[in-house]
Write a protein that holds these residues in place. Structure first.
Motif, PDB file in Angstrom:
ATOM      1  N   VAL A 142     -16.616  61.004  12.279  1.00  0.00           N
ATOM      2  CA  VAL A 142     -17.115  61.398  11.068  1.00  0.00           C
ATOM      3  C   VAL A 142     -16.229  62.285  10.526  1.00  0.00           C
ATOM      4  O   VAL A 142     -16.065  62.475   9.193  1.00  0.00           O
ATOM      5  N   HIS A 143     -15.560  63.128  11.431  1.00  0.00           N
ATOM      6  CA  HIS A 143     -14.373  64.030  10.779  1.00  0.00           C
ATOM      7  C   HIS A 143     -13.365  63.436  10.180  1.00  0.00           C
ATOM      8  O   HIS A 143     -12.368  63.771   9.143  1.00  0.00           O
ATOM      9  N   ALA A 144     -12.986  61.847  10.479  1.00  0.00           N
ATOM     10  CA  ALA A 144     -12.077  61.217   9.783  1.00  0.00           C
ATOM     11  C   ALA A 144     -12.625  60.460   8.596  1.00  0.00           C
ATOM     12  O   ALA A 144     -11.792  59.646   8.159  1.00  0.00           O
ATOM     13  N   GLY A 145     -13.751  60.805   8.324  1.00  0.00           N
ATOM     14  CA  GLY A 145     -14.218  60.245   6.959  1.00  0.00           C
ATOM     15  C   GLY A 145     -15.242  59.315   6.966  1.00  0.00           C
ATOM     16  O   GLY A 145     -15.699  59.004   6.190  1.00  0.00           O
ATOM     17  N   THR A 146     -15.892  58.979   8.073  1.00  0.00           N
ATOM     18  CA  THR A 146     -17.063  57.973   8.402  1.00  0.00           C
ATOM     19  C   THR A 146     -18.433  58.593   7.774  1.00  0.00           C
ATOM     20  O   THR A 146     -18.629  59.579   8.124  1.00  0.00           O
ATOM     21  N   LYS A 147     -19.049  57.914   6.811  1.00  0.00           N
ATOM     22  CA  LYS A 147     -20.182  58.490   6.336  1.00  0.00           C
ATOM     23  C   LYS A 147     -21.358  57.513   6.883  1.00  0.00           C
ATOM     24  O   LYS A 147     -22.576  57.866   6.708  1.00  0.00           O
ATOM     25  N   GLU A 148     -21.133  56.557   7.450  1.00  0.00           N
ATOM     26  CA  GLU A 148     -22.141  55.738   8.185  1.00  0.00           C
ATOM     27  C   GLU A 148     -21.872  55.354   9.502  1.00  0.00           C
ATOM     28  O   GLU A 148     -21.012  54.575   9.646  1.00  0.00           O
ATOM     29  N   ARG A 172     -22.574  66.231  10.979  1.00  0.00           N
ATOM     30  CA  ARG A 172     -22.354  66.443   9.501  1.00  0.00           C
ATOM     31  C   ARG A 172     -20.906  66.333   9.005  1.00  0.00           C
ATOM     32  O   ARG A 172     -19.935  66.275   9.766  1.00  0.00           O
ATOM     33  N   THR A 173     -20.955  65.713   8.072  1.00  0.00           N
ATOM     34  CA  THR A 173     -19.658  65.223   7.208  1.00  0.00           C
ATOM     35  C   THR A 173     -19.090  66.403   6.617  1.00  0.00           C
ATOM     36  O   THR A 173     -19.421  67.378   6.689  1.00  0.00           O
ATOM     37  N   ALA A 174     -17.747  66.248   6.106  1.00  0.00           N
ATOM     38  CA  ALA A 174     -17.004  67.493   5.664  1.00  0.00           C
ATOM     39  C   ALA A 174     -17.680  67.974   4.381  1.00  0.00           C
ATOM     40  O   ALA A 174     -17.347  69.177   4.179  1.00  0.00           O
ATOM     41  N   GLU A 175     -18.707  67.111   3.716  1.00  0.00           N
ATOM     42  CA  GLU A 175     -19.381  67.907   2.621  1.00  0.00           C
ATOM     43  C   GLU A 175     -20.529  68.676   3.337  1.00  0.00           C
ATOM     44  O   GLU A 175     -21.315  69.221   2.453  1.00  0.00           O
ATOM     45  N   GLY A 176     -20.862  68.793   4.600  1.00  0.00           N
ATOM     46  CA  GLY A 176     -21.896  69.479   5.032  1.00  0.00           C
ATOM     47  C   GLY A 176     -23.219  68.396   5.051  1.00  0.00           C
ATOM     48  O   GLY A 176     -24.323  69.153   5.337  1.00  0.00           O
ATOM     49  N   THR A 177     -23.025  67.296   4.927  1.00  0.00           N
ATOM     50  CA  THR A 177     -24.328  66.426   5.001  1.00  0.00           C
ATOM     51  C   THR A 177     -24.193  65.508   5.975  1.00  0.00           C
ATOM     52  O   THR A 177     -23.518  65.271   6.681  1.00  0.00           O
ATOM     53  N   PRO A 178     -25.868  65.271   6.411  1.00  0.00           N
ATOM     54  CA  PRO A 178     -25.672  64.248   7.871  1.00  0.00           C
ATOM     55  C   PRO A 178     -25.249  62.719   7.356  1.00  0.00           C
ATOM     56  O   PRO A 178     -25.593  62.412   6.412  1.00  0.00           O
TER      57      PRO A 178
END
Length: 468
Positions: A195-201, A243-249
């Motif tokens: 997730v920190h590396a950019g995974t959104k799913e 949480r993603t970098a944008e603060g969303t799950p």
């Protein structure tokens, strides 16, 4: 230095020539679990100094990660091995079909090595022997999260290997062994890095996700200052805290979920938005006699009740499954029972397979083989029935605003309009449907999550436009 002293000339700077690393090509076949194996192998090779090659011509050695579940998959694997040998000549075979090393070597004596499924160390050692690595201290070789064979915005997360079930049509335990669960803290650490590396799913995979931790007696580990068990419910709850970098799950999608009672406890997490409202459940059939012959739980009526309860708690939950038609002993009455069950279950996504004997499977010895033409006729009927169910369920979404994740953005047409291919929360990549968008804004990138108004639907896909 004293005044007037002669300043020495600088010695010439010699450029450091970085040795060129050997290159590895990869052909990855089969299911997402095999894809994760390929990613792990390539990540280890990259850390050992190897470069990756996108084609046969540029590779010093080619890895073929095979699938050996069905005879048709074995044929595809053998074709891939043959192509790699013809195009490159230096080939190492790994994966599920690696258990049939004698067959592979008999057909392709040129292969350099054959290793089995998830034998990471063995296949890496084989690459080292075939094309020794060149250590390089000057280059940062591995990106955060490791090398991926999927787009940056989604990742498969494997939580265990093997399976404790002994289904009569399946040879997975002989290919991959009994259930072997990963440590819960290791799984969560990998999920956090992705997730920190950019995974959104995140797509959670195994042979039996519901059985996670059974083999370790649900051993607890420390994570973020608290004890967390190796159990599906604990895992789901903790993944819901990411949480993603944008603060969303991130979207967290559960695959290969057997409908054990504790699955009920993850449905509220979906209703609360912490897990993607999606379950991939391998039902395989519904007729009690066929489920018994398959050595699978024959509780299809109870499952229907639970599906209704799940939808009461989380109305947007999407359920996908796969079914086998033409299993030995399947009568017309059994098949009609399955169709009626599907009418009641109203599953969102369904795949079907014609029964295919697999060498070593117990089902091969069962009486009542179904003729091929009957299998085909039943396959066409089940696909027609489930397509009608899918069309009706998708049509009910027309007029709604749904979140989607962008997979691909097109080029502007002559009018300047830009389209995009996306997926809703009901759609896993590569196996379910798409949401085709019109008039998306400039600068939209794969992995973006946005709300869209659904304007139309067909049997498998939705069509929409970004919501104002």
């Amino acid at each position: 230095m004293t005044l007037g002293a002669k300043i020495p000339m600088c010695a010439p700077i010699m450029a450091t020539k970085i040795p060129e690393a050997p290159k590895v090509g990869m052909v990855s076949l089969g299911c997402p679990k095999a894809l994760v194996d390929s990613e792990r192998i390539l990540t280890k090779l990259r850390s050992d100094g190897y470069q990756m090659s996108a084609d046969y011509a540029g590779a010093d050695v080619v890895l073929v990660n095979t699938c050996g579940f069905l005879d048709s998959a074995k044929e595809e694997s053998l074709e891939a091995i043959g192509e790699a040998i013809a195009e490159n000549g230096r080939v190492i075979v790994t994966g599920c079909m690696g258990n049939e090393a004698e067959l592979i070597r008999a057909k392709f004596p040129q292969v350099l090595a054959v290793t089995g499924a998830h034998q990471y160390e063995a296949v890496v050692n084989a690459v080292h022997e075939a094309s020794p690595p060149i250590p390089n201290a000057f280059v940062d070789l591995v990106p955060e999260g490791g090398l991926k064979l999927t787009p940056r915005h989604y990742s498969y997360l494997k939580i265990s290997e093997g399976c404790n079930h002994r289904c009569s049509f399946c040879i997975i335990p002989s290919l991959r062994g009994d259930l072997a669960s990963r440590r819960i803290d290791a799984v969560l650490r990998e999920a956090e890095k992705l997730v920190h590396a950019g995974t959104k799913e995140l797509l959670i995979i195994s042979q039996d996700t519901s059985a996670y931790g059974v083999d370790t007696r649900h051993e607890a580990r420390q994570w973020k200052g608290r004890e967390v068990r190796a159990h599906m419910t604990d895992l789901a709850r903790e993944l819901g805290q990411l949480r993603t970098a944008e603060g969303t799950p991130p979207w967290v999608r559960l695959h290969y979920v057997y409908p054990y009672p504790h699955v009920d406890h993850v449905i509220p997490l979906m209703a609360d938005g912490l897990l993607t409202p999606y379950l991939d459940i391998p039902f395989q059939h519904a007729a009690p006699s066929i489920l018994k012959a398959m050595r699978r739980p024959a509780n299809e009526a109870k499952v229907l009740d639970r599906i209704r309860k799940w939808r009461d708690i989380c109305p947007d939950i999407a359920i996908r499954s796969s079914f086998v038609v033409g299993f030995p002993g399947e009568t017309e009455a059994d098949f009609d029972y399955l169709l009626q069950w599907l009418d009641e279950a109203q599953l969102d996504r369904v795949g079907a397979f014609r029964f295919e004997p697999v060498e070593g499977a117990a089902a091969n010895d069962l009486p009542g083989a179904v003729p091929e033409e009957v299998k085909e006729e039943r396959y066409q009927r089940i696909m027609e029935r489930t397509a009608a169910i899918s069309a009706a369920r998708l049509q009910a979404k027309v007029g709604r605003v749904l979140p989607v994740i962008i997979d691909e953005v097109g080029e502007a047409d002559e009018d300047g309009s830009i389209g995009a291919t996306a997926r809703s929360q009901a759609d896993a990549p590569e196996i379910d449907g798409n949401v085709f968008l019109r008039d998306v804004g400039e600068g939209l990138a794969p992995g973006s999550i946005l709300n869209v108004l659904i304007e139309d639907a067909d049997e498998h896909d939705l069509y929409g436009v970004p919501s104002v």
